[in-house]
Motif scaffolding. Structure first.
Motif, PDB file in Angstrom:
ATOM      1  N   ASN A  49      11.235  18.292   1.434  1.00 10.94           N
ATOM      2  CA  ASN A  49      10.338  17.416  -0.104  1.00 10.94           C
ATOM      3  C   ASN A  49       9.973  16.777  -0.064  1.00 10.94           C
ATOM      4  OD1 ASN A  49      11.984  15.700   1.189  1.00 10.94           O
ATOM      5  ND2 ASN A  49      14.110  16.237   1.366  1.00 10.94           N
ATOM      6  N   LEU A  50      10.346  15.894  -1.204  1.00  4.73           N
ATOM      7  CA  LEU A  50       9.217  14.780  -1.962  1.00  4.73           C
ATOM      8  C   LEU A  50       8.609  13.329  -0.963  1.00  4.73           C
ATOM      9  CD1 LEU A  50       8.125  13.427  -3.891  1.00  4.73           C
ATOM     10  CD2 LEU A  50       9.309  12.589  -4.993  1.00  4.73           C
ATOM     11  N   ALA A  51      10.403  13.135  -0.307  1.00 10.58           N
ATOM     12  CA  ALA A  51      10.770  11.676   0.701  1.00 10.58           C
ATOM     13  C   ALA A  51       9.945  12.389   1.992  1.00 10.58           C
ATOM     14  CB  ALA A  51      12.072  11.793   1.080  1.00 10.58           C
ATOM     15  N   THR A  52      10.212  14.108   1.997  1.00  7.95           N
ATOM     16  CA  THR A  52       9.374  14.117   3.390  1.00  7.95           C
ATOM     17  C   THR A  52       7.838  13.626   3.910  1.00  7.95           C
ATOM     18  OG1 THR A  52      11.389  15.238   4.773  1.00  7.95           O
ATOM     19  CG2 THR A  52       9.326  15.548   5.228  1.00  7.95           C
ATOM     20  N   LEU A  53       7.201  14.445   2.068  1.00 10.15           N
ATOM     21  CA  LEU A  53       5.758  14.317   2.350  1.00 10.15           C
ATOM     22  C   LEU A  53       5.191  13.319   1.878  1.00 10.15           C
ATOM     23  CD1 LEU A  53       2.969  15.868   1.336  1.00 10.15           C
ATOM     24  CD2 LEU A  53       3.647  15.743  -0.716  1.00 10.15           C
ATOM     25  N   VAL A  54       6.012  12.143   0.822  1.00  9.00           N
ATOM     26  CA  VAL A  54       5.299  10.781   0.942  1.00  9.00           C
ATOM     27  C   VAL A  54       5.052  10.047   2.625  1.00  9.00           C
ATOM     28  CG1 VAL A  54       6.725   8.601   0.286  1.00  9.00           C
ATOM     29  CG2 VAL A  54       6.549  10.116  -1.584  1.00  9.00           C
ATOM     30  N   MET A  72       0.682  -1.280  -0.202  1.00  8.30           N
ATOM     31  CA  MET A  72       0.043   0.098  -0.343  1.00  8.30           C
ATOM     32  C   MET A  72       0.684   1.019   0.356  1.00  8.30           C
ATOM     33  SD  MET A  72      -3.243   1.194   2.845  1.00  8.30           S
ATOM     34  CE  MET A  72      -3.103   2.499   3.482  1.00  8.30           C
ATOM     35  N   SER A  73       1.739   1.467   0.613  1.00  4.84           N
ATOM     36  CA  SER A  73       3.078   2.652   1.301  1.00  4.84           C
ATOM     37  C   SER A  73       3.406   2.868  -0.176  1.00  4.84           C
ATOM     38  CB  SER A  73       3.695   2.827   2.696  1.00  4.84           C
ATOM     39  OG  SER A  73       4.396   1.570   2.213  1.00  4.84           O
ATOM     40  N   SER A  74       3.700   2.251  -1.212  1.00 10.55           N
ATOM     41  CA  SER A  74       4.199   2.109  -2.191  1.00 10.55           C
ATOM     42  C   SER A  74       3.793   2.975  -2.841  1.00 10.55           C
ATOM     43  CB  SER A  74       5.392   0.355  -2.847  1.00 10.55           C
ATOM     44  OG  SER A  74       4.246   0.451  -3.534  1.00 10.55           O
ATOM     45  N   ASN A  75       2.582   2.418  -3.597  1.00 11.69           N
ATOM     46  CA  ASN A  75       1.205   2.495  -4.590  1.00 11.69           C
ATOM     47  C   ASN A  75       1.233   4.499  -4.118  1.00 11.69           C
ATOM     48  OD1 ASN A  75      -0.656   3.065  -6.051  1.00 11.69           O
ATOM     49  ND2 ASN A  75      -2.112   2.583  -4.941  1.00 11.69           N
ATOM     50  N   ILE A  76       0.494   4.540  -2.573  1.00 14.86           N
ATOM     51  CA  ILE A  76       0.564   5.700  -2.152  1.00 14.86           C
ATOM     52  C   ILE A  76       1.734   6.386  -2.196  1.00 14.86           C
ATOM     53  CG2 ILE A  76       0.858   7.443  -0.198  1.00 14.86           C
ATOM     54  CD1 ILE A  76      -0.919   5.366   1.238  1.00 14.86           C
ATOM     55  N   ALA A  77       3.220   6.261  -2.260  1.00 17.28           N
ATOM     56  CA  ALA A  77       4.256   7.257  -2.198  1.00 17.28           C
ATOM     57  C   ALA A  77       4.613   7.592  -4.309  1.00 17.28           C
ATOM     58  CB  ALA A  77       5.448   6.329  -2.421  1.00 17.28           C
ATOM     59  N   GLN A  78       3.910   6.021  -5.233  1.00 14.97           N
ATOM     60  CA  GLN A  78       3.544   6.669  -6.380  1.00 14.97           C
ATOM     61  C   GLN A  78       2.886   7.771  -6.775  1.00 14.97           C
ATOM     62  OE1 GLN A  78       3.571   2.609  -7.846  1.00 14.97           O
ATOM     63  NE2 GLN A  78       5.284   2.642  -8.173  1.00 14.97           N
ATOM     64  N   GLN A  79       1.529   7.967  -5.843  1.00 15.96           N
ATOM     65  CA  GLN A  79       0.596   8.582  -6.216  1.00 15.96           C
ATOM     66  C   GLN A  79       0.865  10.426  -5.856  1.00 15.96           C
ATOM     67  OE1 GLN A  79      -2.775   5.939  -4.881  1.00 15.96           O
ATOM     68  NE2 GLN A  79      -3.869   7.071  -5.647  1.00 15.96           N
ATOM     69  N   VAL A  80       2.029   9.923  -4.576  1.00 15.92           N
ATOM     70  CA  VAL A  80       2.667  11.259  -4.840  1.00 15.92           C
ATOM     71  C   VAL A  80       3.602  11.551  -4.776  1.00 15.92           C
ATOM     72  CG1 VAL A  80       3.629  12.492  -2.233  1.00 15.92           C
ATOM     73  CG2 VAL A  80       1.531  11.099  -1.827  1.00 15.92           C
ATOM     74  N   GLU A  81       4.069  10.628  -5.322  1.00 18.03           N
ATOM     75  CA  GLU A  81       5.218  11.427  -6.487  1.00 18.03           C
ATOM     76  C   GLU A  81       4.419  12.695  -8.029  1.00 18.03           C
ATOM     77  OE1 GLU A  81       9.517  10.052  -8.874  1.00 18.03           O
ATOM     78  OE2 GLU A  81       8.120   9.002  -7.441  1.00 18.03           O
ATOM     79  N   THR A  82       3.630  11.215  -8.219  1.00 21.00           N
ATOM     80  CA  THR A  82       3.016  11.924  -9.525  1.00 21.00           C
ATOM     81  C   THR A  82       2.832  13.755  -8.660  1.00 21.00           C
ATOM     82  OG1 THR A  82       2.462   9.945 -10.728  1.00 21.00           O
ATOM     83  CG2 THR A  82       1.562  11.855 -10.739  1.00 21.00           C
ATOM     84  N   ILE A  83       1.566  13.760  -8.160  1.00 19.75           N
ATOM     85  CA  ILE A  83       1.084  14.463  -8.142  1.00 19.75           C
ATOM     86  C   ILE A  83       2.163  16.017  -7.624  1.00 19.75           C
ATOM     87  CG2 ILE A  83      -0.215  16.231  -5.818  1.00 19.75           C
ATOM     88  CD1 ILE A  83      -1.709  13.370  -5.266  1.00 19.75           C
ATOM     89  N   TRP A  84       3.095  15.491  -6.676  1.00 16.72           N
ATOM     90  CA  TRP A  84       4.393  16.594  -6.376  1.00 16.72           C
ATOM     91  C   TRP A  84       5.088  17.410  -7.787  1.00 16.72           C
ATOM     92  CZ3 TRP A  84       6.453  18.486  -2.243  1.00 16.72           C
ATOM     93  CH2 TRP A  84       8.053  19.001  -2.353  1.00 16.72           C
ATOM     94  N   ARG A  85       4.854  16.017  -8.327  1.00 10.53           N
ATOM     95  CA  ARG A  85       5.757  17.002  -9.917  1.00 10.53           C
ATOM     96  C   ARG A  85       4.613  17.079 -10.690  1.00 10.53           C
ATOM     97  NH1 ARG A  85      10.296  14.572 -11.135  1.00 10.53           N
ATOM     98  NH2 ARG A  85      11.053  13.425 -10.265  1.00 10.53           N
TER      99      ARG A  85
END
Length: 82
Positions: free
Chosen positions: A64-69, A1-14
């Motif tokens: 940064n992205l990692a902190t937000l994720v 679940m967390s990897s899916n969330i990480a990918q979605q947050v990265e997409t939104i961030w970018r």
């Protein structure tokens, strides 16, 4: 679940912030983030991931992205445990 969330947050961030090559570790403000960007970021995370964030946290923490994720994953896990 967390990897899916990480990918979605990265997409939104970018999508919300322009992230130049070599600046993947840059913070919200280093990427030119401002109030409208913070609102868009938080709104999309809430709409797409059903995770509530406070816009003020973006300004206080300057993530940064990692902190937000990490923040989003933690809040998602807390919400699912409740």
């Amino acid at each position: 679940m967390s990897s899916n969330i990480a990918q979605q947050v990265e997409t939104i961030w970018r999508d919300v912030l322009t992230v130049p090559d070599g600046q993947e570790g840059a913070t919200f403000f280093e990427l030119g983030g401002e109030s409208i960007s913070a609102v868009r970021l938080v709104s999309r995370i809430e709409e797409e991931l059903d995770v509530w964030l406070d816009v003020g946290d973006i300004f206080e923490d300057d993530p940064n992205l990692a902190t937000l994720v990490a923040t989003v994953v933690t809040k998602a896990e807390e919400a699912s445990a409740a």
